[in-house]
Design a protein around this motif. Structure first.
Motif, PDB file in Angstrom:
ATOM      1  N   LYS A 107      23.507  48.709   4.363  1.00  0.00           N
ATOM      2  CA  LYS A 107      24.358  49.591   4.349  1.00  0.00           C
ATOM      3  C   LYS A 107      25.411  49.267   3.466  1.00  0.00           C
ATOM      4  O   LYS A 107      25.623  48.330   2.873  1.00  0.00           O
ATOM      5  CB  LYS A 107      25.281  49.465   5.817  1.00  0.00           C
ATOM      6  CG  LYS A 107      24.268  49.852   7.045  1.00  0.00           C
ATOM      7  CD  LYS A 107      23.807  51.328   7.216  1.00  0.00           C
ATOM      8  CE  LYS A 107      22.642  51.581   8.138  1.00  0.00           C
ATOM      9  NZ  LYS A 107      22.324  52.751   8.162  1.00  0.00           N
ATOM     10  N   PRO A 108      26.000  50.442   2.871  1.00  0.00           N
ATOM     11  CA  PRO A 108      27.176  50.060   1.885  1.00  0.00           C
ATOM     12  C   PRO A 108      28.263  49.221   2.438  1.00  0.00           C
ATOM     13  O   PRO A 108      28.627  49.065   3.379  1.00  0.00           O
ATOM     14  CB  PRO A 108      27.645  51.626   1.732  1.00  0.00           C
ATOM     15  CG  PRO A 108      26.630  52.559   2.358  1.00  0.00           C
ATOM     16  CD  PRO A 108      25.937  51.776   3.154  1.00  0.00           C
ATOM     17  N   LEU A 109      28.941  48.380   1.230  1.00  0.00           N
ATOM     18  CA  LEU A 109      29.963  47.724   1.455  1.00  0.00           C
ATOM     19  C   LEU A 109      31.238  48.256   0.811  1.00  0.00           C
ATOM     20  O   LEU A 109      31.277  49.156  -0.171  1.00  0.00           O
ATOM     21  CB  LEU A 109      29.857  46.203   0.803  1.00  0.00           C
ATOM     22  CG  LEU A 109      30.999  45.228   1.054  1.00  0.00           C
ATOM     23  CD1 LEU A 109      31.290  44.853   2.291  1.00  0.00           C
ATOM     24  CD2 LEU A 109      30.685  44.150  -0.068  1.00  0.00           C
ATOM     25  N   ILE A 110      32.229  48.242   1.553  1.00  0.00           N
ATOM     26  CA  ILE A 110      33.570  48.882   0.980  1.00  0.00           C
ATOM     27  C   ILE A 110      34.840  47.929   1.132  1.00  0.00           C
ATOM     28  O   ILE A 110      35.107  47.356   2.239  1.00  0.00           O
ATOM     29  CB  ILE A 110      33.992  50.110   1.855  1.00  0.00           C
ATOM     30  CG1 ILE A 110      32.809  51.130   1.769  1.00  0.00           C
ATOM     31  CG2 ILE A 110      35.146  50.819   1.232  1.00  0.00           C
ATOM     32  CD1 ILE A 110      33.170  52.364   2.900  1.00  0.00           C
ATOM     33  N   VAL A 165      35.787  45.803   4.746  1.00  0.00           N
ATOM     34  CA  VAL A 165      36.370  44.466   4.875  1.00  0.00           C
ATOM     35  C   VAL A 165      37.713  44.329   3.685  1.00  0.00           C
ATOM     36  O   VAL A 165      37.643  44.736   2.827  1.00  0.00           O
ATOM     37  CB  VAL A 165      35.485  43.299   4.434  1.00  0.00           C
ATOM     38  CG1 VAL A 165      34.831  43.283   3.121  1.00  0.00           C
ATOM     39  CG2 VAL A 165      35.976  41.905   4.779  1.00  0.00           C
ATOM     40  N   THR A 166      38.562  43.669   4.653  1.00  0.00           N
ATOM     41  CA  THR A 166      39.809  43.365   3.558  1.00  0.00           C
ATOM     42  C   THR A 166      39.572  42.433   2.444  1.00  0.00           C
ATOM     43  O   THR A 166      38.875  41.235   2.847  1.00  0.00           O
ATOM     44  CB  THR A 166      40.877  42.739   4.310  1.00  0.00           C
ATOM     45  OG1 THR A 166      41.210  43.878   5.502  1.00  0.00           O
ATOM     46  CG2 THR A 166      42.243  42.464   3.558  1.00  0.00           C
ATOM     47  N   TYR A 167      39.888  42.555   1.243  1.00  0.00           N
ATOM     48  CA  TYR A 167      39.440  41.763   0.098  1.00  0.00           C
ATOM     49  C   TYR A 167      40.756  41.090  -0.406  1.00  0.00           C
ATOM     50  O   TYR A 167      41.087  40.343  -1.385  1.00  0.00           O
ATOM     51  CB  TYR A 167      38.852  42.155  -0.912  1.00  0.00           C
ATOM     52  CG  TYR A 167      39.068  43.179  -1.677  1.00  0.00           C
ATOM     53  CD1 TYR A 167      39.674  42.918  -3.157  1.00  0.00           C
ATOM     54  CD2 TYR A 167      39.195  44.626  -1.590  1.00  0.00           C
ATOM     55  CE1 TYR A 167      40.194  43.816  -3.930  1.00  0.00           C
ATOM     56  CE2 TYR A 167      39.716  45.600  -2.391  1.00  0.00           C
ATOM     57  CZ  TYR A 167      40.204  45.319  -3.515  1.00  0.00           C
ATOM     58  OH  TYR A 167      40.833  46.065  -4.258  1.00  0.00           O
ATOM     59  N   GLY A 203      35.868  36.593   5.752  1.00  0.00           N
ATOM     60  CA  GLY A 203      35.640  38.055   6.155  1.00  0.00           C
ATOM     61  C   GLY A 203      34.994  38.641   5.008  1.00  0.00           C
ATOM     62  O   GLY A 203      33.901  39.328   5.262  1.00  0.00           O
ATOM     63  N   LEU A 204      35.145  38.721   3.591  1.00  0.00           N
ATOM     64  CA  LEU A 204      34.299  39.163   2.602  1.00  0.00           C
ATOM     65  C   LEU A 204      33.023  38.635   2.422  1.00  0.00           C
ATOM     66  O   LEU A 204      31.944  39.492   2.264  1.00  0.00           O
ATOM     67  CB  LEU A 204      35.006  38.908   1.196  1.00  0.00           C
ATOM     68  CG  LEU A 204      34.363  39.321   0.095  1.00  0.00           C
ATOM     69  CD1 LEU A 204      34.443  41.097   0.421  1.00  0.00           C
ATOM     70  CD2 LEU A 204      35.243  39.172  -1.313  1.00  0.00           C
ATOM     71  N   SER A 205      32.687  37.312   2.666  1.00  0.00           N
ATOM     72  CA  SER A 205      31.471  36.705   2.652  1.00  0.00           C
ATOM     73  C   SER A 205      30.531  37.319   3.713  1.00  0.00           C
ATOM     74  O   SER A 205      29.413  37.667   3.538  1.00  0.00           O
ATOM     75  CB  SER A 205      31.496  35.222   2.625  1.00  0.00           C
ATOM     76  OG  SER A 205      32.421  34.626   1.515  1.00  0.00           O
ATOM     77  N   SER A 206      31.194  37.281   4.826  1.00  0.00           N
ATOM     78  CA  SER A 206      30.632  37.688   6.011  1.00  0.00           C
ATOM     79  C   SER A 206      30.167  39.360   6.118  1.00  0.00           C
ATOM     80  O   SER A 206      29.103  39.413   6.322  1.00  0.00           O
ATOM     81  CB  SER A 206      31.212  37.339   7.535  1.00  0.00           C
ATOM     82  OG  SER A 206      31.641  36.271   7.661  1.00  0.00           O
ATOM     83  N   ALA A 207      31.065  40.126   5.420  1.00  0.00           N
ATOM     84  CA  ALA A 207      30.881  41.358   5.293  1.00  0.00           C
ATOM     85  C   ALA A 207      29.707  41.343   4.261  1.00  0.00           C
ATOM     86  O   ALA A 207      28.891  42.565   4.433  1.00  0.00           O
ATOM     87  CB  ALA A 207      32.027  42.166   4.820  1.00  0.00           C
ATOM     88  N   LYS A 208      29.535  40.806   3.495  1.00  0.00           N
ATOM     89  CA  LYS A 208      28.430  41.265   2.168  1.00  0.00           C
ATOM     90  C   LYS A 208      27.334  40.857   2.885  1.00  0.00           C
ATOM     91  O   LYS A 208      26.418  41.599   2.702  1.00  0.00           O
ATOM     92  CB  LYS A 208      28.826  40.225   0.917  1.00  0.00           C
ATOM     93  CG  LYS A 208      30.027  40.427  -0.045  1.00  0.00           C
ATOM     94  CD  LYS A 208      30.131  39.707  -1.154  1.00  0.00           C
ATOM     95  CE  LYS A 208      31.090  40.172  -2.050  1.00  0.00           C
ATOM     96  NZ  LYS A 208      31.245  39.243  -3.217  1.00  0.00           N
ATOM     97  N   ALA A 209      27.322  39.640   3.653  1.00  0.00           N
ATOM     98  CA  ALA A 209      26.013  39.085   4.236  1.00  0.00           C
ATOM     99  C   ALA A 209      25.522  40.344   5.210  1.00  0.00           C
ATOM    100  O   ALA A 209      24.212  40.605   5.230  1.00  0.00           O
ATOM    101  CB  ALA A 209      26.013  37.888   4.883  1.00  0.00           C
ATOM    102  N   LEU A 210      26.599  40.790   6.108  1.00  0.00           N
ATOM    103  CA  LEU A 210      26.131  41.782   7.062  1.00  0.00           C
ATOM    104  C   LEU A 210      25.615  43.151   6.444  1.00  0.00           C
ATOM    105  O   LEU A 210      24.736  43.817   6.917  1.00  0.00           O
ATOM    106  CB  LEU A 210      27.227  42.069   7.876  1.00  0.00           C
ATOM    107  CG  LEU A 210      27.176  42.928   9.267  1.00  0.00           C
ATOM    108  CD1 LEU A 210      26.012  42.467  10.155  1.00  0.00           C
ATOM    109  CD2 LEU A 210      28.430  42.964  10.088  1.00  0.00           C
ATOM    110  N   ALA A 211      26.148  43.573   5.299  1.00  0.00           N
ATOM    111  CA  ALA A 211      25.873  44.887   4.696  1.00  0.00           C
ATOM    112  C   ALA A 211      24.467  44.771   4.192  1.00  0.00           C
ATOM    113  O   ALA A 211      23.826  45.623   4.260  1.00  0.00           O
ATOM    114  CB  ALA A 211      26.983  45.133   3.612  1.00  0.00           C
TER     115      ALA A 211
END
Length: 345
Positions: free
Chosen positions: A104-107, A78-80, A91-99
């Motif tokens: 799975k790892p978050l990048i 995800v773009t931070y 986007g970042l909050s959604s990516a953290k929740a989904l990871a």
């Protein structure tokens, strides 16, 4: 390695699935242009609210188009930063929740570095290890800078705009000319039937080595605020007629000033270099592509452009960059916060 990428740095809601950093399995972009057109530019509150409502469906569509299942995703990227803080947060909050949900790892990915990686997306794209080192002109609605890419993951900021990005200059110029939003495509289209020498607008050179240059080479920095003011004063002193027959030539002259500014900075940066690239939404501008291409041909060096679908903000470039091993990862990545002013290096 299959990576799900998420991009919400400004007004495009995007998700993509990319395999091994290059093979795009799905690339979905929801454009907010119609939402922001009445305002003549991006409204941060409108953008972030739209991300909240549209991102879940965009992610689901990307997974469906990829032909993979959720269990096949190896990481979430995800773009931070940089970008609009309120948009980045979605986007970042959604990516953290989904990871977390997928285990799975978050990048975390730098948006500017992702734009540079857009050159290497697609099975037929060049190998970055064979292209480096090269000079990249990153030019979009929110960013204008020159970067030396010494090797994959090694970036050096050479110069940048001191005020507006080139895309902002296009948007504001188009607004003054009554051409609507977004301004870049509107001016590019109208200018084709105009004379680029109709008005002599300033070329946006940063002349003084001031504190705001921040130690960068003043010859590689630029400014577009004076150009906008020059157009404003020209229209004040030369009111448009009812037929507006002069608009194409004014637009062409204004566009030429922006393009000349960018090409001139590239000329200054290409001392001893063998490859130049242009990335970002403004790299779609026809006049910029022509003049940079002509310059590269005459100077005898390689000129690279991303495929059109990867020039504007998209998530394929985010997932692709993560697939090369770049980005912020590790045990502390879940504490990562957005960085609206993140530098390219």
């Amino acid at each position: 390695m299959n990576i799900l990428g998420i991009e919400t740095s400004c007004d495009e809601t995007a998700a993509a699935v990319v395999r091994d950093g290059r093979d795009v399995l799905a690339n979905v972009v929801f454009s907010q242009v119609d939402l922001h057109r009445p305002y003549g530019g991006v409204v941060p509150e409108v953008a972030s609210r739209s991300h909240v409502t549209s991102l879940p469906d965009v992610i689901r569509e990307a997974i469906e188009r990829s032909g993979l299942g959720w269990q096949d995703i190896d990481a979430v990227a995800v773009t931070y930063g940089p970008g609009l803080a309120s948009s980045l947060l979605v986007g970042l909050s959604s990516a953290k929740a989904l990871a977390m949900r997928l285990g799975k790892p978050l990048i975390g990915i730098n948006h500017l570095q992702a734009h540079i990686h857009s050159l290497f997306i697609g099975r037929d794209s060049p190998d970055p290890r064979e292209v480096c080192p090269f000079i990249a002109l990153v030019v979009s609605g929110g960013h204008t800078c020159l970067v030396r890419v010494e090797a994959p993951g090694r970036y050096v900021l050479l110069g940048q705009t001191m005020d507006d990005a080139a895309g902002e200059a296009f948007d504001k110029g188009a607004n003054m000319l009554g051409l609507g939003y977004p301004g870049g495509p509107a001016i590019d289209r109208v200018a084709r039937s105009g004379r680029a020498d109709y008005v002599k607008f300033p070329r946006g050179r940063q002349l003084k080595d001031t504190a705001r240059v921040g130690g960068l080479d003043v010859e590689l920095c630029c400014s577009f605020s004076g150009l906008k003011t020059s157009l404003l004063y020209y229209l004040r002193d030369h009111p448009l007629s009812g037929e507006r027959s002069e608009v194409p030539s004014i637009a062409a002259s204004y566009q030429e000033a922006i393009v000349d500014t960018l090409v001139d900075r590239c000329r200054s940066a290409m001392r001893g270099e063998r490859c130049l690239a242009a990335v970002g939404g403004v790299s779609l501008n026809g006049r910029l592509r022509t003049k940079l291409g002509d310059y590269a041909k005459s100077a005898g060096f390689r000129f690279l452009l991303a495929e059109p679908q990867y020039c504007a903000d998209n998530a394929a470039m985010v997932a692709g960059l993560a697939g090369t091993g770049q980005g912020v990862s590790g045990p502390d990545v879940m504490s990562l916060d957005v960085d609206p002013n993140l530098d390219v290096a």
